[in-house]
Each structure stands twice: as C-alpha cells, then as structure tokens.
Design a protein around this motif. Structure first.
Motif, short mmCIF file in Angstrom:
data_model
loop_
_atom_site.label_atom_id
_atom_site.label_comp_id
_atom_site.label_asym_id
_atom_site.label_seq_id
_atom_site.Cartn_x
_atom_site.Cartn_y
_atom_site.Cartn_z
N LEU A 28 0.83 -1.21 0.00
CA LEU A 28 0.00 0.00 0.00
C LEU A 28 0.87 1.25 0.00
O LEU A 28 0.54 2.25 -0.65
N SER A 67 0.35 4.03 4.06
CA SER A 67 -0.15 2.70 4.38
C SER A 67 -1.62 2.71 4.73
O SER A 67 -2.15 1.76 5.26
N GLN A 93 -5.86 3.98 3.67
CA GLN A 93 -6.75 4.31 2.57
C GLN A 93 -8.18 4.36 3.08
O GLN A 93 -8.50 3.87 4.13
N SER A 139 -6.85 1.59 -5.52
CA SER A 139 -5.55 1.05 -5.15
C SER A 139 -5.52 -0.46 -5.34
O SER A 139 -4.50 -1.02 -5.73
#
Length: 736
Positions: A126, A133, A135, A143
């Motif tokens: 990520l 790291s 989201q 992603s």
C-alpha cells in the motif's frame, strides 16, 4: 513461495510516468498507525517498486484496539535477499546506461522490506502504491486495481498462481512448482524412498506443494508417514512437539517445503538433539540458502538433496556488489543494516545502528575479505530471476513507448507522451483482442497469435504432399521402378524357354518380380495427407510386400544350394523341396508377417496426429505410433529373413555354375542391409515430413538394389549376349 507473498516477493510496475497510472488518493483517509519502514528509492521517469524479504523474522503485533499500532522493526537480516535488492538496482542502472534500451527514459526504483510476512508485505505494498499505508473505502477499489494488475514475481512458485481467473495479471520469471514436484517425486522414487514425512509452513506455497507431492507419490505406491506445519512464529513448545514426532517416526526421509528463515529454528533444535539420522529433501526455496550452511547444522543437513534454479553468472554484478559502502544518506539505510550485521559493529549515523553492538564501524571494512551469501555470485539463481524481471519490464516499456521507431525524430526516440497503464506493460507479450482488457484470450488448439498479438491465426499444416517437389520426385521414382520391373517381367516371359530363365527357377522369378512391384507401389501410400486408413495401410503394405519379396529370394537361394547337392549320388534333397513345398514355404513366411501386422493394427493402430511441438506455427500431420515396438517387430521380421537369405547365399557363392545366382543374391543382400541399417538412425532423427521421406527413400533404394542386382545381369545376357544363354555355357561344360 506462498501466494500470500505474491506482492511481497514480486516486482511491481507502479507509480508515475508523466501520465496517471492509478488514481491518486484524496485527503479523506486516516492513519491506522505509523509506518516508518525504511525505503531504498531513486527517482526516475518510470519508477519500479520492489518488495524483498530482507529480514526473515517479523514482529508479532498484538492489537488491543485501544491505542495506535506502532511500527516495530523486523529481525534476522538475510544477506541473500539483500543481494536480490542490489541485483534489481544493478539491472536498473545497467538499463539506464544502455542507449539502445529505453533511450531518453530513466528508470527509478522504490524498494521496501517485506520481512517475509504477509502483514508487513501488504502494508509495504500500500505504501508503494499510495505513498502511505492507509486508505479510505472510497479509493480502496482504485488502489486494489493497481495492486492486481502489475505483479511480476521472481520467487513465487506456487501452483495456485497459474489460475488466470483468480490471478489474471500475475506473471513470473520462475517456473511453477508443478515441475519441481514432478522432479521430487521422481527423485524419491529413484532412491526407493516410499515411506516419507513432510514438513511445511502455514502458507499456500507449502500447502499446494505438499498436496501435489503427496498425490503424485501415492499414485506411485508411496506413503506419507506424517505431516507437520511450522507456525509463522513458532514457540519452543511447538518446535519440540514437531521434533518429538520426527524422532518417534520410522520414516527416515523428510521433504520440507519452506524458506530458510522458517526452517532455521527447527533445524537448530534438531542439531541440539543430535537428530542426524534423517535424510532431508529440500524444496527450491532453501536448497541453496547460505543461512543454513552454518557449521552447527552440518551434521543434520549433510547429504540433503533437492532441485535448484539454473545458476548463471551475471557480468558486472560481483563488482557492483563489492562497491556498496555505508553512508548517512537515506538511500543507504539497507546498506547500513547489512554492514552492521555483517561486521558486527555499530555505525554512528543518526537513526542508524544497533544499540546492542558496542564497537563502532569505520565504514572502510573490506567486503572482499568476507565470505557469505551476499558476495557469492559465482552462480546466481534467484538473483537472475530478479534480473530477468527488471529486463522484462524494460523491454515491455520499450515496445509500449515505441522506442526507436522510424516515425520518431532524432531528439525524441521514445514516445514519452504515450498514455498507458501498468497492466499494459505486463501483457505486452500476451494476447487480447479487446481494447483495455485485463484478461487475455487463449488461442484455440492449433492456432497461434499473430505478430501484433491481437488475434489468433490457424497454424500451417505440413505433410509430404503429392504436389510438392519432394513428393513428385519420390512418386516418379516409385512408378519408374514399377515400369522397370514390368519390362523385366515381359523380357523373362518372352524368353522363358531359354536356359538362363529356366535355370534360375522361372516361377520364383516371376513371383519375385511381382513382389518387387508391390514394394515400389507401397511407397505411394506414404505420400499425401495422413488419414486413418493410410496410417494403417502404410506399414502393413510395406511389411507384407517386403516379406513376400525376401521369402522368394530365400527360396531361390535354397534351390540353388539344393540343386548343387542333388548332383551328388543318392541325393533326393531337391525332390523334397519341389515347387509345391516352395509355395508353402513362401505362404508360411508371409502369413507370419500378416498375423503380426493384423495384431498390431487391431490392438494399437497408428492414427493421424497433429504435432504442434515444432516452432513457427507449424502443424506437422503425421501417423503417430501408439505402439512403436510394433513397427520394429515388423522390421525385425524382415531383417531375420534377410539374414537367413544372406547366410545361405554366402555359403553358395562359390558353387561351380557359370551364372550362379547365389553371388547375385549375396551382393543384393549387402545393399539391402546397408540401406536399412542406415535407415534407423536417419528415421529417428528426421523432423516432420522428412521422417516419411526417409522411409520412402529406404523402400525405393532397397527395392532398386534387389531388382538391379538380381535381374539386370540376366537381362544383359538375354538381350546382348545370347551366345552365353546356352545350356553348356550355363553349366560350364564346354570343351576348351
């Protein structure tokens, strides 16, 4: 390697290139924890992301959900994995300095440590994609789309990854475990190890590998005595429980599917217990690992066998690896870890150094004086897979950007304004006829992709045709042989009352000429498109025709010998082998071949087969022998009769008659043997339609040899030297 380490041990084409590869994340995300993992990075027009297990022990984080999870450092530095990292850097720098590959485009890299653990690797992934790291749900799909479209693995061998429905975009520069398992099963079977145990880890690499191994071994009659799974972070009690089972089992052979870091604790404890009587069979993940070559483990692992990847030497890599030096700069963070671990000292840089190490490093320590898995590059294996993965990406980009195309001006060699997505790079060598597709269409059987790889085209069928030059020449020779045999038959019929025809068993001569015509004609069945009936008729017509021919020659040879012995007083041998007996002898010899061919064709007949193993989109149409031994039995039967014929003719070559037929038969048999002895290696080594051409040539050459050697000298006497065609001349009793 485990499927969970698909990204962990893969190279990912990510990030940015003057176009948007993936939608950037907005500011609506929140941090789930600190992610301060060290990064080795270098800017470039295109940045390649990499994840490597530079540490093999990941911390076990306990989530109490009352406070933020903090970043914890991994332990157990792996020199071999650090060499893989440097190999990726070396390959990228080599490409950047190569003016013929991606000219005008600079590759960069961003490399993180996966710690050989799924949780760490996912967080690192990520971070590679998003620069963070964390989201939100709103951008999770974006992603995830990036993650699912661009992995190229250099170490993921799990058979599960071949499923294109589950992993449509996954590629690798390492062979699947399908081949390794087949080799391991053959290995243990070769040594007669039928009662074995298995040890693995809690991941898909181990699960799928051991499952496939177990199934194949059991099919061959083997049995699995035990199977143990090493947990991700095993406790001492779990290690002891596994070793207690190993000690108590009667199985002396252990197959281990795991990485070296996962096996280390178990093997160290086995060494403490002096468990040295077991034969270890290693998977490719640890069979060449230097971590397990410490003296402490020598008694335990002595004699370990397994299969490794092909090792090669990468020019310039050894010198590049020895040039690394520690530095306070951020890009040297992994080098500093490596330096401290290797030399057992502490670097005095900020945010660096191990507090447990008291002595300070000078930074000028000599790598050439060390011997470890980092500096040992005489025959690299996994490093070469990394090297190939980087170059695969570079060559795909070279095609996508149309580098070096004639349409470009001299100052813009690559079309840097081109827009593309990471999956396009990965599928440059795949097939898709749908714009923007992430899945490729597999061409149907007997079809190949075209040069543009956007459609499938039918393969070119190849066989020995009546219309090609080679086929026309062979057919013409066959018909010419039939014509010559017919002319000789007419000559013998017109001069059937002359001594030379009568003296050489005229009935057998006519039957022999008929069989020679059949030998010439049987070659015609070999030409043309193979069909079920022609595949059956080919070898049967060949075998029966030649046995009939050789049987006639054998009878003529026996008659010559008996005729000589019948001149002796009291001999009745020729009466016992008169015309009726000769016919029965030929019938019996030919019937044997007929029965052999009938059984062969009834039980395992040849059939038309499309052979696609040749390159260039060729489909060779051929008759495939289900039972190749059948053909060699037919050929062997002909050879047996020929040997008998040659032996008898050789014995009678010095009989006193002026036109002794045994001499002619001896010479004809020598030619026959020469043709067919040279036929077998030529037949087995000829590709495609040339295999058929070789057999036709052998048929025609041997038949012409018999025809000319036996009958041409007699025709010469009949037509050109009638003065020799008298009884006195034939018997050699003329007065001097």
């Amino acid at each position: 390697m485990p499927v969970t380490k698909l990204v962990l041990l893969g190279l990912l084409l990510l990030l940015y290139f003057s176009v948007v590869f993936c939608n950037a994340l907005d500011n609506r995300c929140w941090t789930l924890g600190d992610f301060n993992s060290p990064v080795l990075e270098q800017d470039g027009d295109i940045v390649i992301g990499g994840l490597f297990p530079m540490h093999y022990i990941a911390p076990e984080i306990e989530h109490n959900y009352s406070e933020r999870p903090q970043h914890q450092e991994c332990s157990g530095f792996d020199f071999r994995a650090f060499r893989w990292v440097q190999t990726m850097v070396f390959a990228i720098e080599e490409i950047n300095s190569n003016s013929s590959l991606l000219p005008g485009v600079t590759l960069g890299y961003r490399i993180l440590d996966s710690c050989d653990h799924v949780h760490t690797s996912l967080r690192s992934t990520l971070f590679l994609v998003n620069g963070t790291s964390s989201q939100t749900k709103a951008n999770a799909d974006d992603s995830a789309k990036c993650l699912s479209t661009a992995p190229i693995s250099y170490f993921a061998t799990c058979t599960c990854l071949t499923d294109k429905k589950e992993y449509p975009s996954f590629l690798r520069t390492v062979p699947s475990d399908v081949f390794q398992v087949q080799g391991l099963v053959q290995l243990v079977s070769h040594f007669g190890w039928r009662w074995v145990g298995t040890v693995g880890t809690d991941d898909d690499y181990s699960h799928y590998g051991i499952q496939a191994f177990t199934e194949q071994l059991e099919r061959l009659g083997g049995c699995i005595a035990f199977h143990h799974t090493i947990p991700k972070a095993p406790s001492q009690a779990q290690i002891h429980a596994i070793l207690n089972s190993l000690e108590g089992s009667t199985a002396q052979v252990i197959i281990a599917f795991a990485t070296e870091g996962q096996l280390l604790e178990l093997l160290v404890e086995a060494a403490h217990r002096n468990l040295t009587s077991r034969q270890w069979v290693a998977s490719e993940a640890w069979v060449t690992a230097k971590l397990l070559t410490i003296p402490e483990l020598h008694p335990v692992l002595a004699g370990t066998v397994g299969f490794a990847f092909r090792g090669i030497t990468i020019p310039g890599l050894a010198e590049f690896l020895l040039r690394v030096t520690p530095s306070p700069r951020p890009e040297s963070v992994f080098t500093n870890m490596f330096w401290e671990e290797l030399f057992g000292c502490r670097l005095g840089y900020k945010d660096g150094g191990d507090s447990e190490l008291s002595s300070l490093c000078t930074g000028s320590e000599d790598l050439m004086e060390t011997e470890n898995s980092y500096t040992d590059v005489s025959r690299v294996r996994i490093s070469y897979n990394v090297y190939k993965a980087v170059y695969a990406i570079a060559h795909a980009l070279h095609q996508l950007l149309q580098c070096g195309s004639k349409e470009q001006s001299s100052d813009h060699i690559c079309k840097t304004e081109s827009k593309f997505s990471p999956w396009q790079v990965i599928f440059m060598w795949e097939i898709s006829n749908i714009s923007g597709a992430t899945e490729c269409i597999k061409c149907p059987q007997y079809y190949w992709p075209n040069n543009e790889r956007i459609s499938c085209v039918a393969g070119i069928e190849e066989f020995l045709s009546y219309h090609e030059i080679m086929g026309i020449i062979l057919i013409s020779l066959s018909l010419f042989g039939v014509a010559v045999a017919t002319v000789i038959t007419v000559i013998f019929f017109l001069f059937r009352s002359t001594p030379i025809v009568k003296a050489n068993n005229s009935e057998m001569s006519f039957l022999l000429l008929l069989s020679l015509k059949l030998c010439f004609l049987c070659s015609l069945v070999f030409v043309g498109r193979p069909s079920p009936w022609t595949c059956r008729a080919r070898q049967a017509a060949f075998g029966i025709s030649f046995v009939l021919c050789i049987s006639c020659i054998l009878v003529k040879t026996i008659v010559v010998l008996l005729a000589f012995h019948s001149t002796m007083p009291g001999s009745i041998s020729l009466k016992l082998f008169g015309p009726p007996q000769q016919r029965v002898f030929i019938f019996c010899c030919t019937t044997g071949q007929v029965i052999l061919c009938a059984c062969w064709l009834a039980l395992a007949p040849p059939y038309p087969y499309k052979n696609t193993s040749y390159q260039g989109g060729k489909i060779v149409l051929e008759c495939k022998d289900v039972w190749p031994l059948g053909f060699y039995l037919v050929l062997g039967y002909i050879g047996l009769l020929s040997c008998m014929c040659f032996a008898l003719a050789f014995l009678g070559r010095k009989l006193p008659d002026t036109f002794n037929e045994a001499k002619l038969i001896t010479f004809s048999m020598l030619i026959f043997f020469a043709v067919w002895i040279s036929f077998i290696p030529a037949y087995n080594s000829s590709p495609g339609k040339y295999t058929v051409a070789v057999e036709i040539f052998a048929i025609l050459a041997s038949t012409f040899g018999l025809l000319f050697c036996i009958f041409v000298p007699k025709c010469y006497v009949i037509l050109l030297r009638p003065d020799l065609n008298t009884k006195k001349r034939m018997t050699g009793k003329m007065s001097k």
